[in-house]
Scaffold this active site. Structure first.
Site, PDB file in Angstrom:
ATOM      1  N   LYS A 173       0.849  -1.187   0.000  1.00  0.00           N
ATOM      2  CA  LYS A 173       0.000   0.000   0.000  1.00  0.00           C
ATOM      3  C   LYS A 173       0.891   1.246   0.000  1.00  0.00           C
ATOM      4  O   LYS A 173       1.511   1.581   1.006  1.00  0.00           O
ATOM      5  CB  LYS A 173      -0.903   0.017   1.225  1.00  0.00           C
ATOM      6  CG  LYS A 173      -1.804   1.251   1.279  1.00  0.00           C
ATOM      7  CD  LYS A 173      -1.605   1.994   2.584  1.00  0.00           C
ATOM      8  CE  LYS A 173      -2.403   3.260   2.712  1.00  0.00           C
ATOM      9  NZ  LYS A 173      -1.994   4.347   1.823  1.00  0.00           N
ATOM     10  N   GLU A 246       9.702   1.068  10.827  1.00  0.00           N
ATOM     11  CA  GLU A 246      10.730   2.095  10.669  1.00  0.00           C
ATOM     12  C   GLU A 246      10.003   3.429  10.807  1.00  0.00           C
ATOM     13  O   GLU A 246       9.253   3.830   9.922  1.00  0.00           O
ATOM     14  CB  GLU A 246      11.406   1.952   9.307  1.00  0.00           C
ATOM     15  CG  GLU A 246      12.805   2.539   9.285  1.00  0.00           C
ATOM     16  CD  GLU A 246      12.810   3.964   8.783  1.00  0.00           C
ATOM     17  OE1 GLU A 246      12.843   4.872   9.647  1.00  0.00           O
ATOM     18  OE2 GLU A 246      12.769   4.163   7.573  1.00  0.00           O
ATOM     19  N   CYS A 280      13.463  10.351   6.999  1.00  0.00           N
ATOM     20  CA  CYS A 280      13.431   9.910   8.405  1.00  0.00           C
ATOM     21  C   CYS A 280      14.779  10.163   9.073  1.00  0.00           C
ATOM     22  O   CYS A 280      14.834  10.589  10.216  1.00  0.00           O
ATOM     23  CB  CYS A 280      13.015   8.452   8.500  1.00  0.00           C
ATOM     24  SG  CYS A 280      13.914   7.364   7.410  1.00  0.00           S
ATOM     25  N   GLU A 378      10.063  16.171  15.597  1.00  0.00           N
ATOM     26  CA  GLU A 378      10.533  15.982  14.222  1.00  0.00           C
ATOM     27  C   GLU A 378       9.824  16.987  13.316  1.00  0.00           C
ATOM     28  O   GLU A 378       8.603  16.946  13.176  1.00  0.00           O
ATOM     29  CB  GLU A 378      10.199  14.551  13.782  1.00  0.00           C
ATOM     30  CG  GLU A 378      10.595  14.247  12.366  1.00  0.00           C
ATOM     31  CD  GLU A 378      10.217  12.822  11.928  1.00  0.00           C
ATOM     32  OE1 GLU A 378       9.133  12.344  12.284  1.00  0.00           O
ATOM     33  OE2 GLU A 378      11.027  12.209  11.225  1.00  0.00           O
TER      34      GLU A 378
HETATM   35  P1  NDP Z   1       1.772   8.325   8.388  1.00  0.00           P
HETATM   36  O1  NDP Z   1       2.505   7.510   9.374  1.00  0.00           O
HETATM   37  O2  NDP Z   1       0.418   8.777   8.725  1.00  0.00           O
HETATM   38  O3  NDP Z   1       1.687   7.551   6.995  1.00  0.00           O
HETATM   39  C1  NDP Z   1       2.519   6.479   6.594  1.00  0.00           C
HETATM   40  C2  NDP Z   1       1.705   5.428   5.868  1.00  0.00           C
HETATM   41  O4  NDP Z   1       0.727   4.859   6.761  1.00  0.00           O
HETATM   42  C3  NDP Z   1       0.902   5.966   4.688  1.00  0.00           C
HETATM   43  O5  NDP Z   1       0.840   4.991   3.662  1.00  0.00           O
HETATM   44  C4  NDP Z   1      -0.469   6.177   5.311  1.00  0.00           C
HETATM   45  O6  NDP Z   1      -1.481   6.213   4.370  1.00  0.00           O
HETATM   46  C5  NDP Z   1      -0.567   4.956   6.184  1.00  0.00           C
HETATM   47  N1  NDP Z   1      -1.551   5.054   7.252  1.00  0.00           N
HETATM   48  C6  NDP Z   1      -2.184   6.162   7.739  1.00  0.00           C
HETATM   49  N2  NDP Z   1      -2.998   5.816   8.754  1.00  0.00           N
HETATM   50  C7  NDP Z   1      -2.897   4.477   8.919  1.00  0.00           C
HETATM   51  C8  NDP Z   1      -3.470   3.535   9.821  1.00  0.00           C
HETATM   52  N3  NDP Z   1      -4.311   3.904  10.775  1.00  0.00           N
HETATM   53  N4  NDP Z   1      -3.106   2.248   9.710  1.00  0.00           N
HETATM   54  C9  NDP Z   1      -2.224   1.849   8.787  1.00  0.00           C
HETATM   55  N5  NDP Z   1      -1.641   2.696   7.881  1.00  0.00           N
HETATM   56  C10 NDP Z   1      -1.973   3.988   7.959  1.00  0.00           C
HETATM   57  O7  NDP Z   1       2.666   9.532   8.053  1.00  0.00           O
HETATM   58  P2  NDP Z   1       2.238  10.882   7.310  1.00  0.00           P
HETATM   59  O8  NDP Z   1       2.400  10.629   5.904  1.00  0.00           O
HETATM   60  O9  NDP Z   1       0.926  11.440   7.715  1.00  0.00           O
HETATM   61  O10 NDP Z   1       3.345  11.858   7.893  1.00  0.00           O
HETATM   62  C11 NDP Z   1       3.200  12.415   9.175  1.00  0.00           C
HETATM   63  C12 NDP Z   1       4.522  12.482   9.875  1.00  0.00           C
HETATM   64  O11 NDP Z   1       5.168  11.229   9.879  1.00  0.00           O
HETATM   65  C13 NDP Z   1       5.499  13.413   9.225  1.00  0.00           C
HETATM   66  O12 NDP Z   1       5.297  14.697   9.655  1.00  0.00           O
HETATM   67  C14 NDP Z   1       6.811  12.843   9.658  1.00  0.00           C
HETATM   68  O13 NDP Z   1       7.134  13.363  10.919  1.00  0.00           O
HETATM   69  C15 NDP Z   1       6.543  11.376   9.803  1.00  0.00           C
HETATM   70  N6  NDP Z   1       7.013  10.571   8.694  1.00  0.00           N
HETATM   71  C16 NDP Z   1       8.109   9.791   8.877  1.00  0.00           C
HETATM   72  C17 NDP Z   1       8.575   9.028   7.852  1.00  0.00           C
HETATM   73  C18 NDP Z   1       9.763   8.161   8.000  1.00  0.00           C
HETATM   74  O14 NDP Z   1      10.326   7.741   6.997  1.00  0.00           O
HETATM   75  N7  NDP Z   1      10.188   7.838   9.205  1.00  0.00           N
HETATM   76  C19 NDP Z   1       7.946   9.036   6.539  1.00  0.00           C
HETATM   77  C20 NDP Z   1       6.781   9.873   6.454  1.00  0.00           C
HETATM   78  C21 NDP Z   1       6.345  10.585   7.505  1.00  0.00           C
HETATM   79  P3  NDP Z   1      -1.910   7.603   3.680  1.00  0.00           P
HETATM   80  O15 NDP Z   1      -0.664   8.384   3.378  1.00  0.00           O
HETATM   81  O16 NDP Z   1      -2.575   7.141   2.459  1.00  0.00           O
HETATM   82  O17 NDP Z   1      -2.769   8.281   4.680  1.00  0.00           O
END
Ligand code: NDP
Length: 475
Positions: A173, A246, A280, A378
């Site tokens: 996904k 991660e 990240c 972050e």
């Molecule tokens: P999320 O953790 O919300 O999203 C990551 C993935 O999880 C996306 O595919 C998202 O789908 C999906 N997701 C959302 N809600 C659920 C759920 N309840 N159960 C399972 N999967 C779910 O991160 P965001 O994209 O909203 O980013 C928010 C913050 O996360 C950023 O500000 C940053 O701080 C951090 N981040 C960290 C990353 C890393 O590499 N460590 C990468 C990205 C973000 P969808 O996007 O379709 O909602």
């Protein structure tokens, strides 16, 4: 406008509704992706389950060969995937320090090839007249993969390649913000892999949640924020899925007074601002010794003012826009709060008034310290706090005073001193005179709330297997 499709059981699948894929440089849609739902997750899991017996018993040499074919496919479709990646993430084709979508596709190829070459041999614990005891590694079953929007394809490859090599089948996904590159890659991959081995379901968080709780998914690998990671972990407990998480990081870098400021500043700038800080393991808090605090701040600000911010499709662009409006709003809010807390802005700090797109200039804030949200949380954007320190032990304590522990770095001309200090950082990856310098044959893991388990190398491959101890009694 291109309409991307999900891939389920080797077939292109649409959904009743679509999501617009936005180009963050313009704020306008350029493609659509299906808005899948839990019913598509069910169908994809069924397809993956049906494909599992044949794939898991395919000789590993053949699975390695398939991964190499996927790497060659990435190579052959480099330009298309690179342009798609820039259009949906906003990251420049080249980017500051060579970190951009060309690197994302190149990195995907490198990780695919390195994973294809990774061995996970049977370990012999005992082999004598009495018995032979072996530890074997077996595929787990169906692996669910949930990826974020910052490095959509590369993080996807980090999930899929070891899962597939180990003999698992996958339901992937991508983030609803950046589904295009992943859907296209998985469509092309289905010309190489047997039907059902690698499936894709696009859509929002409800699709991720359906994967996390699905009773017929055996393992979940998730990259994203710590709060979503916690939700995913709770949902995955229903059938005790194996988990690799991660999650976020608030990586600290500590700069000792002996560095060459001019030489070190561009490296630090790249470590903090590559991909606009939306990585990240980007360097997110900088602790700088008082002797060089003003000089280094001025040097970093000079670089920030000289870089070209713009549409990533222009090869001269160093930094693109933020990936989405929500992330831009987070950065703006952190900047406002830092200003109210008395932070001194060495550069940036104001979003452009018009022009469309989610742009924000690289911003450096001095005279700020722990307790401010910009330091404690972050930021995931192009705004860097630099904190002054006098005593190295105090700086180390402040760097470690975080619930997260993804990466950390020490910057110094004295490699012996720096390597002694770097081991005291509470982080899964630490570097001397570098940051986020990952490679496919060394593990990447988060301490504390930055994750669970690890990726890369034989350590990451092992996470995609069940361990089986076999004792053959001879006498
Ligand atoms: P999320 O953790 O919300 O999203 C990551 C993935 O999880 C996306 O595919 C998202 O789908 C999906 N997701 C959302 N809600 C659920 C759920 N309840 N159960 C399972 N999967 C779910 O991160 P965001 O994209 O909203 O980013 C928010 C913050 O996360 C950023 O500000 C940053 O701080 C951090 N981040 C960290 C990353 C890393 O590499 N460590 C990468 C990205 C973000 P969808 O996007 O379709 O909602």
């Amino acid at each position: 406008m291109t309409d991307f499709a999900m891939m389920i059981g080797g077939e292109r699948v649409a959904a009743g509704e679509t999501d617009m894929v936005i180009n963050p440089a313009t704020g306008r849609g350029f493609a659509t992706a299906p808005k899948g739902g839990p019913e598509h997750v069910d169908a994809a899991v069924k397809a993956a389950r049906a494909a599992f017996p044949a794939w898991s018993t395919t000789p590993i040499a053949k699975r390695r060969e398939k991964l190499r074919e996927l790497a060659a496919m990435l190579e052959a479709n480099f330009s298309e995937l690179m342009a798609l990646c820039t259009k949906e993430t906003g990251k420049p084709v080249k980017g500051y320090g060579g970190v951009g979508s060309a690197m994302e596709i190149g990195g995907s190829i490198a990780w695919m090839q390195a994973t294809a070459a990774t061995e996970l041999p049977v370990e012999i614990v005992q082999d004598d007249a009495e018995a032979r005891v072996e530890v074997r590694r077996l595929p787990i079953g169906v692996v669910g993969s949930i990826t974020p929007w910052n490095w959509p394809l590369m993080i996807g490859v980090w999930h899929y390649a070891p899962a597939l090599l180990a003999g698992n089948t996958v339901v992937a996904k991508p983030s609803e913000f950046t589904p295009a590159t992943t859907l296209r890659f998985i469509e092309l991959a289905n010309e190489i892999l047997p039907a059902g081995v690698l499936n894709a379901v696009s859509g929002g968080g409800d699709v991720g949640a359906a994967i996390a709780r699905h009773a017929d998914i055996d393992k979940l690998v998730f990259t994203g924020s710590s709060p979503t990671g916690r939700a995913v972990m709770a949902a995955a407990s229903g059938n005790l899925k194996r988990l690799t998480l991660e999650l976020g990081g608030n990586d600290a870098g500590i700069v000792l007074p002996d560095v060459d400021v001019k030489e070190t500043a561009p490296k630090l700038f790249g470590a903090c601002f590559h991909n606009n800080g939306q990585t990240c393991q980007a360097l997110k808090r900088l602790y700088v010794h008082e002797d060089i605090y003003e000089a280094l701040g001025a040097e970093l600000a000079a670089i920030a003012k000289s870089v070209k911010v713009g549409d990533g499709l222009d090869e001269a662009t160093d930094l693109g826009p933020l990936q989405n409006q929500k992330q831009l709003d987070i950065v703006k809010r952190l900047a406002d709060e830092a200003r109210q807390a008395g932070g001194r802005f060495l550069c940036g700090g104001e979003a452009p008034e018009e022009g469309g797109g989610f742009f924000y200039p690289p911003t450096i804030v001095a005279d700020i310290s722990d307790g401010a949200r910009l330091v404690d949380e972050e930021q995931f954007g192009p705004i860097l706090p630099i904190v002054k320190y006098t005593d190295i032990n105090d700086a180390m304590a402040r760097a470690n005073a975080s619930s997260q522990g993804l990466g950390g770095s020490i910057w110094s001309a004295d490699l012996d001193r720096a390597s002694a200090l770097v081991g005291r950082l509470e982080a899964g990856s630490v570097w001397v005179n570098a940051h986020a310098a990952i490679q496919p044959d060394a593990p990447m893991a988060g301490m504390k709330q930055s994750g669970l388990g690890c990726e890369f190398g034989h350590w990451g491959l092992a996470e995609n297997t069940n361990m089986q101890t076999v004792k053959i009694v001879k006498a």
